[in-house]
Design a protein around this motif. Sequence first.
Motif, PDB file in Angstrom:
ATOM      1  N   SER A  46       0.653  -1.378  -0.182  1.00 33.01           N
ATOM      2  CA  SER A  46       0.352   0.296   0.266  1.00 33.01           C
ATOM      3  C   SER A  46       0.729   1.129   0.111  1.00 33.01           C
ATOM      4  O   SER A  46       2.252   1.253   0.527  1.00 33.01           O
ATOM      5  CB  SER A  46      -0.624  -0.270   1.439  1.00 33.01           C
ATOM      6  OG  SER A  46      -1.376  -1.414   0.829  1.00 33.01           O
ATOM      7  N   ARG A  49      -0.949   7.931   2.439  1.00 28.02           N
ATOM      8  CA  ARG A  49      -2.165   8.904   0.848  1.00 28.02           C
ATOM      9  C   ARG A  49      -3.511   9.438   2.656  1.00 28.02           C
ATOM     10  O   ARG A  49      -3.262   8.803   3.562  1.00 28.02           O
ATOM     11  CB  ARG A  49      -2.975   8.720   0.164  1.00 28.02           C
ATOM     12  CG  ARG A  49      -3.380   6.596   0.647  1.00 28.02           C
ATOM     13  CD  ARG A  49      -4.139   6.080  -0.656  1.00 28.02           C
ATOM     14  NE  ARG A  49      -5.172   4.754  -0.371  1.00 28.02           N
ATOM     15  CZ  ARG A  49      -4.274   3.894  -0.511  1.00 28.02           C
ATOM     16  NH1 ARG A  49      -3.220   4.057   0.255  1.00 28.02           N
ATOM     17  NH2 ARG A  49      -5.398   3.219   0.287  1.00 28.02           N
ATOM     18  N   ILE A  50      -3.885  10.280   1.809  1.00 27.90           N
ATOM     19  CA  ILE A  50      -5.116  10.848   2.884  1.00 27.90           C
ATOM     20  C   ILE A  50      -6.397  10.469   2.277  1.00 27.90           C
ATOM     21  O   ILE A  50      -6.221  11.213   0.974  1.00 27.90           O
ATOM     22  CB  ILE A  50      -5.370  12.681   3.375  1.00 27.90           C
ATOM     23  CG1 ILE A  50      -3.447  12.503   4.491  1.00 27.90           C
ATOM     24  CG2 ILE A  50      -5.890  12.800   3.859  1.00 27.90           C
ATOM     25  CD1 ILE A  50      -3.630  13.831   4.547  1.00 27.90           C
ATOM     26  N   GLU A  51      -7.291   9.640   2.182  1.00 25.05           N
ATOM     27  CA  GLU A  51      -8.214   9.235   2.010  1.00 25.05           C
ATOM     28  C   GLU A  51      -9.421  10.397   2.205  1.00 25.05           C
ATOM     29  O   GLU A  51     -10.020  10.166   3.346  1.00 25.05           O
ATOM     30  CB  GLU A  51      -9.121   8.304   1.674  1.00 25.05           C
ATOM     31  CG  GLU A  51      -7.873   7.545   1.173  1.00 25.05           C
ATOM     32  CD  GLU A  51      -8.483   6.081   0.534  1.00 25.05           C
ATOM     33  OE1 GLU A  51      -9.178   5.616   1.334  1.00 25.05           O
ATOM     34  OE2 GLU A  51      -8.213   5.182   0.195  1.00 25.05           O
ATOM     35  N   LEU A  53     -14.195  11.853   2.065  1.00 23.87           N
ATOM     36  CA  LEU A  53     -15.116  11.170   2.424  1.00 23.87           C
ATOM     37  C   LEU A  53     -15.538  11.829   2.593  1.00 23.87           C
ATOM     38  O   LEU A  53     -15.765  12.902   3.580  1.00 23.87           O
ATOM     39  CB  LEU A  53     -14.996   9.994   2.902  1.00 23.87           C
ATOM     40  CG  LEU A  53     -14.133   8.720   2.129  1.00 23.87           C
ATOM     41  CD1 LEU A  53     -13.307   8.834   3.012  1.00 23.87           C
ATOM     42  CD2 LEU A  53     -14.970   7.500   2.262  1.00 23.87           C
ATOM     43  N   ARG A  58     -16.012   8.660  -1.787  1.00 28.06           N
ATOM     44  CA  ARG A  58     -14.464   9.200  -1.147  1.00 28.06           C
ATOM     45  C   ARG A  58     -14.298  10.668  -2.700  1.00 28.06           C
ATOM     46  O   ARG A  58     -14.125   9.979  -3.631  1.00 28.06           O
ATOM     47  CB  ARG A  58     -13.076   8.607  -1.698  1.00 28.06           C
ATOM     48  CG  ARG A  58     -12.102   8.507  -1.623  1.00 28.06           C
ATOM     49  CD  ARG A  58     -11.067   8.055  -2.038  1.00 28.06           C
ATOM     50  NE  ARG A  58     -11.022   7.541  -3.005  1.00 28.06           N
ATOM     51  CZ  ARG A  58     -10.905   6.085  -3.092  1.00 28.06           C
ATOM     52  NH1 ARG A  58     -11.456   5.370  -2.430  1.00 28.06           N
ATOM     53  NH2 ARG A  58     -10.710   6.216  -4.117  1.00 28.06           N
ATOM     54  N   THR A  61      -8.288  12.440  -2.807  1.00 25.78           N
ATOM     55  CA  THR A  61      -7.379  11.459  -2.333  1.00 25.78           C
ATOM     56  C   THR A  61      -5.773  12.580  -2.045  1.00 25.78           C
ATOM     57  O   THR A  61      -5.248  12.738  -3.566  1.00 25.78           O
ATOM     58  CB  THR A  61      -6.742  10.123  -2.808  1.00 25.78           C
ATOM     59  OG1 THR A  61      -8.053   9.454  -3.370  1.00 25.78           O
ATOM     60  CG2 THR A  61      -5.370   9.652  -2.544  1.00 25.78           C
ATOM     61  N   TRP A  64       0.543  11.532   1.077  1.00 29.73           N
ATOM     62  CA  TRP A  64       0.586  12.125   2.847  1.00 29.73           C
ATOM     63  C   TRP A  64       2.252  11.817   2.922  1.00 29.73           C
ATOM     64  O   TRP A  64       2.406  10.581   2.852  1.00 29.73           O
ATOM     65  CB  TRP A  64      -0.502  11.068   3.596  1.00 29.73           C
ATOM     66  CG  TRP A  64       0.015  11.322   5.128  1.00 29.73           C
ATOM     67  CD1 TRP A  64      -0.303  12.778   6.057  1.00 29.73           C
ATOM     68  CD2 TRP A  64      -0.425  10.662   6.335  1.00 29.73           C
ATOM     69  NE1 TRP A  64       0.114  12.338   7.213  1.00 29.73           N
ATOM     70  CE2 TRP A  64      -0.126  11.252   7.437  1.00 29.73           C
ATOM     71  CE3 TRP A  64      -0.090   9.110   5.852  1.00 29.73           C
ATOM     72  CZ2 TRP A  64      -0.265  10.268   8.219  1.00 29.73           C
ATOM     73  CZ3 TRP A  64      -0.207   8.135   7.180  1.00 29.73           C
ATOM     74  CH2 TRP A  64      -0.444   8.604   8.711  1.00 29.73           C
ATOM     75  N   ARG A  81      -2.543   4.431   5.869  1.00 26.21           N
ATOM     76  CA  ARG A  81      -2.956   5.544   5.061  1.00 26.21           C
ATOM     77  C   ARG A  81      -4.009   6.513   6.434  1.00 26.21           C
ATOM     78  O   ARG A  81      -4.567   5.941   7.615  1.00 26.21           O
ATOM     79  CB  ARG A  81      -4.551   5.336   3.604  1.00 26.21           C
ATOM     80  CG  ARG A  81      -5.243   4.789   4.982  1.00 26.21           C
ATOM     81  CD  ARG A  81      -6.504   3.584   3.823  1.00 26.21           C
ATOM     82  NE  ARG A  81      -7.708   3.230   4.527  1.00 26.21           N
ATOM     83  CZ  ARG A  81      -8.520   2.179   3.407  1.00 26.21           C
ATOM     84  NH1 ARG A  81      -8.428   2.095   2.253  1.00 26.21           N
ATOM     85  NH2 ARG A  81      -9.206   1.167   4.558  1.00 26.21           N
ATOM     86  N   ARG A  83      -8.031   8.083   6.716  1.00 30.06           N
ATOM     87  CA  ARG A  83      -9.122   8.277   6.747  1.00 30.06           C
ATOM     88  C   ARG A  83     -10.171   8.816   7.800  1.00 30.06           C
ATOM     89  O   ARG A  83     -10.189   9.094   8.999  1.00 30.06           O
ATOM     90  CB  ARG A  83     -10.187   6.506   6.418  1.00 30.06           C
ATOM     91  CG  ARG A  83      -9.651   5.575   5.342  1.00 30.06           C
ATOM     92  CD  ARG A  83     -10.082   4.701   4.964  1.00 30.06           C
ATOM     93  NE  ARG A  83     -10.784   4.848   3.702  1.00 30.06           N
ATOM     94  CZ  ARG A  83     -11.873   4.589   3.245  1.00 30.06           C
ATOM     95  NH1 ARG A  83     -12.404   3.799   3.874  1.00 30.06           N
ATOM     96  NH2 ARG A  83     -12.741   4.402   1.853  1.00 30.06           N
TER      97      ARG A  83
END
Length: 202
Positions: A46, A49-51, A53, A58, A61, A64, A81, A83
């Motif tokens: 993986s 990242r920052i997701e 929503l 979502r 993205t 990060w 990640r 979220r």
Amino acid sequence: IEDAPLVLKLAGAVVERAPRDRVLARVPFLLPGASRAVVELLPLGSSPRIEVLEHGIRLLTLPWLPLRGLESAGDLALPFRVRVDAPVLPTNASRSALLEDAPLCRELGPAANEAFKKCLAALIARVTGEAPVEGVELVASEPELVDALETLACLAAHASGQGGQLAGEVRAILDVPLLERATGGRLPLSGLLALGKVDVWT
């Protein structure tokens, strides 16, 4: 839309959603305007990242990097990640970016980075047999958590070898005894790096 409370249909038939990413560890944190905010450790492979929503859908993205010294190296990347889910996201008119002056946007990076540090401390504590860190849920088995910490150690070692700056928390990873000695016991990666040239027999 994997978290959205919706049933998707095509020609009357329910569309199967892609399976969710398996989470190995998670650290919830508070964020203004968010109904849920969490840092998650994912399986190897993986990318960080920052997701962001809205009602489970979502919209954004973002890249990060929680700490200096954990930059990606070749195919190796930080398997974490963030979220964040909110009932209403503060975005621009095209919904392509968060409003920088919104509290959610201002506090997202610092809060996520602190949650990551807590997760890192929990991983180290688990591997070294120290007391658990409150607020961190370690879901995976110990071998998977050790693999994750070894990945972070490899990233830190690569950054150090390239002359990069390491945050104190990242440098501490190199002092965790992760490498098995042929004669028994374990060796921290910092001890190996201090030798300079190392001969390896396989």
